[in-house]
Design a protein around this motif. Structure first.
Motif, mmCIF file in Angstrom:
data_model
loop_
_atom_site.group_PDB
_atom_site.id
_atom_site.type_symbol
_atom_site.label_atom_id
_atom_site.label_comp_id
_atom_site.label_asym_id
_atom_site.label_seq_id
_atom_site.Cartn_x
_atom_site.Cartn_y
_atom_site.Cartn_z
ATOM 1 N N GLY A 185 -4.060 -32.926 16.539
ATOM 2 C CA GLY A 185 -3.597 -34.173 16.056
ATOM 3 C C GLY A 185 -2.252 -34.703 16.948
ATOM 4 N N ARG A 186 -1.945 -35.949 16.623
ATOM 5 C CA ARG A 186 -0.737 -36.370 17.427
ATOM 6 C C ARG A 186 -0.188 -37.482 16.286
ATOM 7 N N ALA A 223 16.241 -45.132 4.106
ATOM 8 C CA ALA A 223 15.767 -44.546 4.993
ATOM 9 C C ALA A 223 14.084 -44.729 5.233
ATOM 10 N N LEU A 224 13.735 -45.106 4.120
ATOM 11 C CA LEU A 224 12.150 -45.587 4.063
ATOM 12 C C LEU A 224 11.995 -46.866 5.235
ATOM 13 N N ARG A 225 12.973 -47.706 5.298
ATOM 14 C CA ARG A 225 12.966 -48.838 6.141
ATOM 15 C C ARG A 225 13.353 -48.515 7.545
ATOM 16 N N SER A 226 14.676 -47.714 7.795
ATOM 17 C CA SER A 226 15.024 -47.605 8.904
ATOM 18 C C SER A 226 14.405 -46.562 9.704
ATOM 19 N N VAL A 227 13.520 -45.669 9.047
ATOM 20 C CA VAL A 227 12.579 -44.894 9.912
ATOM 21 C C VAL A 227 11.821 -45.670 11.011
ATOM 22 N N GLY A 228 11.431 -46.886 10.534
ATOM 23 C CA GLY A 228 10.725 -47.457 11.374
ATOM 24 C C GLY A 228 9.005 -47.167 11.656
ATOM 25 N N PRO A 229 8.164 -48.156 12.089
ATOM 26 C CA PRO A 229 6.695 -47.972 11.985
ATOM 27 C C PRO A 229 6.390 -46.480 12.964
ATOM 28 N N PHE A 230 5.416 -46.066 12.708
ATOM 29 C CA PHE A 230 4.678 -45.032 13.335
ATOM 30 C C PHE A 230 3.245 -44.701 12.843
ATOM 31 N N SER A 231 2.540 -43.988 13.592
ATOM 32 C CA SER A 231 1.095 -43.932 13.514
ATOM 33 C C SER A 231 0.699 -42.390 13.676
ATOM 34 N N PHE A 232 -0.353 -41.816 12.986
ATOM 35 C CA PHE A 232 -0.705 -40.408 13.158
ATOM 36 C C PHE A 232 -2.255 -40.330 12.790
ATOM 37 N N GLU A 233 -2.683 -39.144 13.268
ATOM 38 C CA GLU A 233 -4.022 -38.624 13.310
ATOM 39 C C GLU A 233 -4.272 -37.130 13.307
ATOM 40 N N ALA A 234 -4.551 -36.608 12.161
ATOM 41 C CA ALA A 234 -5.105 -35.111 12.462
ATOM 42 C C ALA A 234 -6.512 -34.858 12.096
ATOM 43 N N HIS A 235 -7.308 -33.964 13.038
ATOM 44 C CA HIS A 235 -8.458 -33.756 12.718
ATOM 45 C C HIS A 235 -8.670 -32.115 12.480
ATOM 46 N N TRP A 236 -9.285 -31.913 11.349
ATOM 47 C CA TRP A 236 -9.421 -30.428 10.939
ATOM 48 C C TRP A 236 -10.779 -29.679 11.128
ATOM 49 N N TYR A 237 -10.552 -28.580 11.515
ATOM 50 C CA TYR A 237 -11.790 -27.933 11.989
ATOM 51 C C TYR A 237 -12.077 -26.729 11.131
ATOM 52 N N GLU A 256 -9.128 -24.373 20.217
ATOM 53 C CA GLU A 256 -7.920 -23.309 19.939
ATOM 54 C C GLU A 256 -7.221 -24.035 21.093
ATOM 55 N N LYS A 257 -7.628 -24.270 22.222
ATOM 56 C CA LYS A 257 -6.441 -24.997 23.226
ATOM 57 C C LYS A 257 -5.798 -26.095 22.914
ATOM 58 N N TRP A 258 -6.553 -26.944 22.302
ATOM 59 C CA TRP A 258 -5.743 -28.250 21.881
ATOM 60 C C TRP A 258 -5.077 -28.300 20.549
ATOM 61 N N SER A 259 -5.158 -27.079 19.847
ATOM 62 C CA SER A 259 -4.823 -27.199 18.329
ATOM 63 C C SER A 259 -3.362 -27.384 18.274
ATOM 64 N N GLY A 260 -3.042 -27.726 17.294
ATOM 65 C CA GLY A 260 -1.675 -28.455 17.033
ATOM 66 C C GLY A 260 -1.457 -29.946 16.872
ATOM 67 N N ILE A 261 -0.579 -30.233 15.912
ATOM 68 C CA ILE A 261 -0.273 -31.746 15.822
ATOM 69 C C ILE A 261 0.923 -32.023 16.546
ATOM 70 N N MET A 262 0.715 -32.742 17.552
ATOM 71 C CA MET A 262 1.983 -32.921 18.508
ATOM 72 C C MET A 262 2.574 -34.444 18.277
ATOM 73 N N LEU A 263 3.932 -34.352 18.691
ATOM 74 C CA LEU A 263 4.625 -35.559 18.560
ATOM 75 C C LEU A 263 4.810 -36.077 19.973
ATOM 76 N N PHE A 264 4.545 -37.657 20.063
ATOM 77 C CA PHE A 264 4.835 -38.390 21.397
ATOM 78 C C PHE A 264 5.475 -39.551 21.014
ATOM 79 N N ARG A 265 6.458 -39.646 21.895
ATOM 80 C CA ARG A 265 7.428 -41.018 21.984
ATOM 81 C C ARG A 265 6.906 -41.514 23.284
ATOM 82 N N ASP A 266 6.775 -42.885 22.852
ATOM 83 C CA ASP A 266 6.204 -43.563 24.257
ATOM 84 C C ASP A 266 5.367 -42.968 25.241
ATOM 85 N N ARG A 267 4.491 -42.513 24.570
ATOM 86 C CA ARG A 267 3.498 -41.645 25.339
ATOM 87 C C ARG A 267 3.798 -40.351 25.913
#
Length: 786
Positions: free
Chosen positions: A430-431, A348-362, A384-395
């Motif tokens: 974050g995303r 599963a470490l291979r089949s999960v495929g590549p991805f990226s992430f970033e999280a900014h802490w305040y 507060e409005k933009w808070s949360g770590i969101m997930l995006f697929r193909d934008r």
């Protein structure tokens, strides 16, 4: 053959489309899948609000002058609504012949002329497309093309949607649907009208509801193509303030807000002809973060690698900007994300495929004015409005990740158990970015509420949690320890000790109930060992309290706490193993058969007793006392104390000790602590390799040399990546799985070596078989040898 009732369509729509924003999301995706040339527009045309309608309907039902009632209704129509809607509404009202007719016409006009239109300028649909594709729920055409793209290894996904059920989204928003569409080659518009109320007939079968497309008037221009989804008889009360709020929050987060604004898919929202702004997240807000982590998970030639960059920018005390880059190879990922228990396969470490992430802490209390944003209050509100770590697929957004009520990374739950830096989800912006082609196993649930639970999804979550919860949190605590002399909170370790003691006591109670009288002696031995350990644990806790204010609190508190936990674990395991052995003999009425089991129990108890005795120098009386002792003898005693453990794990130990004693002056308890930590780590990593390589034979080699006194400790386990040669000695850095992750052992061991004037290092020599580091060297100063 199955037959489907008409109301099944209504059930599908209500179950699969769980919210209004999901409904809009599905309709908007369809527009982009049609390759819209100008993006997608969502137009709310509301000539009469629901509140006004209900008030007017009450007035009409109570009777009155017909002319005056008509004037009252017409005056309430919104002047900014489209001329077609206002004129149509007015004509319907003016045509009423009496009060009852007016009441019916008002209801019909309200249902007909309040509309939501989702329009695109994409490829459009022909009459045949409407018949063969749009009216086929679960149509396979797009799914076939997506799967073909996956087989070809294409980087771009041909379609955002593929299940063929997105058209049911219109049902969520209103009872009536009208589709107006055409392809470039069509000369006329193609129409399709659906009244979803017709499907509510509980006796009707699906094929009994007449729905068929028709040909309409000429297109707006010969080259025009596109689709308009027109929804009426609306289900919700739509107001200008509600649409504005959705534009500012939901629609702003529908596509990736971190992307360059010029590259984001165009979505335009209109209320009665007036465009409502969809805000863009200002880059200045990300620049105001106090810490951040960015990561890239890649799979190259079948080998996964995780690279994380962590930064501490401003933690609220004087410190330089600190930056750390860690790289985890496949061996590290197998341990940290999957571990020894192997609930998930390594593949599963291979089949999960590549991805990226970033999280900014305040740190929200420390947010201050930002020139590009405004005063402190404005900055806090924006964060507060933009808070949360969101997930995006193909934008495009994957729901519900990043919503206020969603804690998909368990940040809030973990924060409740911690002091110091509590990484709450509201403190992050974050995303995470994935794609349909690169991550084919990360698939949405049918109801669009998160990813399906698969081994790949579990690996995906573990990687992000490790980076955000563990690595970022540990890095921030390490910076604080360096520059603020922060004390270590061992409440988690103490709670674990208490749980392990309770397990052992419970096992003893059950043993008493199961054991015949001739087993009393073994039970008494076990109780005595538990009593000795309880005293040891009590002394350790007392010592923790005593050193709480001392400068070497890290070594004393954490060291004692970890050693207590080790012994507690061994005691609990020994008693529970004995209980299992007796359980297997409960049904046998042969007392002699218990004797071998009790011999096993006695051996287990002796092992625990040796462990307690070898750790005696860690007690209060001997913890910090420098004394003269034979280093070779201490190594032999330590190996002997672990004999049962080594046998259990099939580990062969090869000590290479000098014939003559090597006598040293040092803190004996600290040397024990170093050896115990090395053995504990070694056992874990040897098990990891043995579990994955059936023919592997685990070995530990311990060599002692004099002048200066030097212990070389080496195993043939998984080894350590050269990239992490120094990282492993940092506080809270660990590559073990979540159940065993502490990250203090090697840090404390190095501190203990330095306290004795020595060094503990990981040799640079790379093992040619594994390409990794395996050899620890503990060197005491020349003057320590007598």
């Amino acid at each position: 053959m199955f037959r489907i009732t008409a109301r099944t369509v209504l059930e599908l729509g209500s179950e699969l489309i769980s919210s209004d924003i999901i409904a809009f999301y599905e309709l908007i995706k369809n527009g982009f899948d049609a390759r819209s040339k100008t993006g997608v527009e969502v137009r709310f045309d509301i000539p009469l609000s629901r509140g006004s309608y209900q008030r007017l309907a009450k007035e009409v039902s109570s009777g009155g002058n017909l002319v005056e009632l008509k004037k009252l209704i017409i005056s309430a129509l919104a002047p900014r609504a489209s001329a077609a809607a206002v004129d149509g509404f007015r004509e319907a009202i003016e045509a009423a012949e009496n009060s009852e007719d007016l009441q019916d016409r008002l209801a019909e006009a309200q249902a007909r002329y309040n509309t939501i239109v989702v329009a695109d300028t994409g490829s459009g649909m022909s009459l045949d497309d409407l018949e063969r594709s749009f009216l086929v729920i679960g149509t396979p055409s797009r799914k076939r093309e997506v799967e073909a793209a996956l087989r070809r290894g294409e980087r771009e996904v041909p379609y955002l949607g593929e299940k063929g059920i997105g058209r049911l989204s219109a049902m969520r928003l209103g009872e009536r649907l009208r589709v107006e569409t055409a392809r470039v080659e069509d000369s006329r518009l193609n129409f399709l009208e659906i009244d979803w109320q017709a499907f509510a007939d509980i006796d009707a079968m699906l094929d009994q509801i007449p729905v068929s497309p028709t040909v309409g008037p000429h297109k707006p221009s010969p080259t025009w193509s596109g689709t308009s989804i027109i929804i009426s008889n609306l289900s919700e009360n739509w107001t200008e303030s509600r649409v504005r709020e959705m534009a500012e929050y939901d629609f702003a987060r529908l596509t990736d807000p971190f992307a360059d604004p010029g590259e984001r898919p165009r979505i335009a929202i209109f209320w009665n002809g007036e465009r409502k702004a969809i805000p863009i997240m200002p880059s200045a807000l990300l620049s105001a973060a106090h810490a951040r982590v960015e990561g890239c998970y890649s799979v190259v030639d079948g080998s996964p690698t995780l690279t994380c960059t962590i930064e501490a920018l401003d933690l609220g005390f004087a410190h330089p900007k600190e930056r750390e880059v860690i790289t985890l190879s496949v061996e590290d990922l197998q341990s940290a994300m999957i571990g020894r228990d192997r609930h998930i396969e390594d593949s599963a470490l291979r089949s999960v495929g590549p991805f990226s992430f970033e999280a900014h802490w305040y740190n929200r209390r420390r947010l201050s004015r930002v020139d590009a944003i405004g005063e402190q209050r404005a900055v806090r509100e924006l964060q507060e409005k933009w808070s949360g770590i969101m997930l995006f697929r193909d934008r495009f957004r994957v729901f519900p990740y990043g919503e206020d009520e969603d804690d998909w990374l368990e940040l809030d739950r973990r924060a409740l158990r911690r002091s110091g830096y509590t990484l709450n989800k509201t403190q992050f912006i974050g995303r995470v970015s994935i794609s349909r082609t690169a991550n084919p196993m990360l698939v949405d649930q049918t109801n669009r509420e998160g990813l399906r639970i698969t081994p790949e999804q579990q690996v995906f979550l573990e990687v992000i949690r490790y980076a955000v919860q563990d690595r970022l949190g540990a890095f921030m605590r390490d910076v604080e320890r360096q520059y603020k002399n922060q004390k270590v909170d061992l409440s988690d370790a103490q709670a674990q000790v208490t749980r392990l003691e309770d397990r052992a006591k419970s096992a003893i109670r059950r043993l008493k109930r199961l054991t015949p009288p001739e087993g009393d002696e073994a039970i008494e031995d076990l109780q005595q060992t538990l009593f000795e350990f309880t005293e040891f644990a009590a002394r350790a806790r007392q010592r923790i309290a005593e050193v709480e204010q001392e400068s070497r609190q890290m070594i004393d508190m954490a060291g004692v706490g970890l050693m207590v936990e080790v012994v507690a674990h061994e005691l609990a395991r020994a008693s529970e193993n004995a209980l299992k052995a007796l359980d297997r003999l409960r049904s046998k009425d042969v007392p002699d058969s218990l004797r071998p089991q009790f011999r096993t129990l006695q051996a287990e108890l002796k092992s625990v007793s040796k462990r307690v005795r070898i750790l005696d120098p860690m007690s209060v009386s001997g913890r910090q006392r420098t004394e003269v002792f034979a280093l070779d003898e201490l190594i032999r005693d330590t190996i002997e104390a672990h004999e049962a453990q080594f046998d259990r794990h099939n580990i062969r130990v090869f000590p290479d000790l000098p014939d003559r004693p090597v006598r040293v002056r040092a803190v004996k308890g600290m040397i024990v602590q170093i050896l115990e930590n090395l053995i504990s780590n070694s056992t874990y990593w040897l098990d990891m390799r043995a579990d994955r390589e059936p023919r592997f034979k685990p070995e530990i080699r311990i060599t002692l040399e004099s002048g200066p006194p030097t212990i070389t400790f080496e195993d043939n386990g998984r080894g350590i990546s050269p990239d992490n040669r120094e990282q492993v000695f940092k506080a809270f850095f660990s590559l073990k799985d979540t159940r065993r992750r502490r990250g203090l052992g090697l840090f404390i061991a190095r501190e203990a070596a330095q306290h004795n004037g020595g060094t503990l290092t990981l040799a640079e020599s790379i093992n040619p078989e594994t390409g990794r580091l395996h050899r620890f060297i503990l060197e005491l100063p020349e003057g320590a040898q007598l």
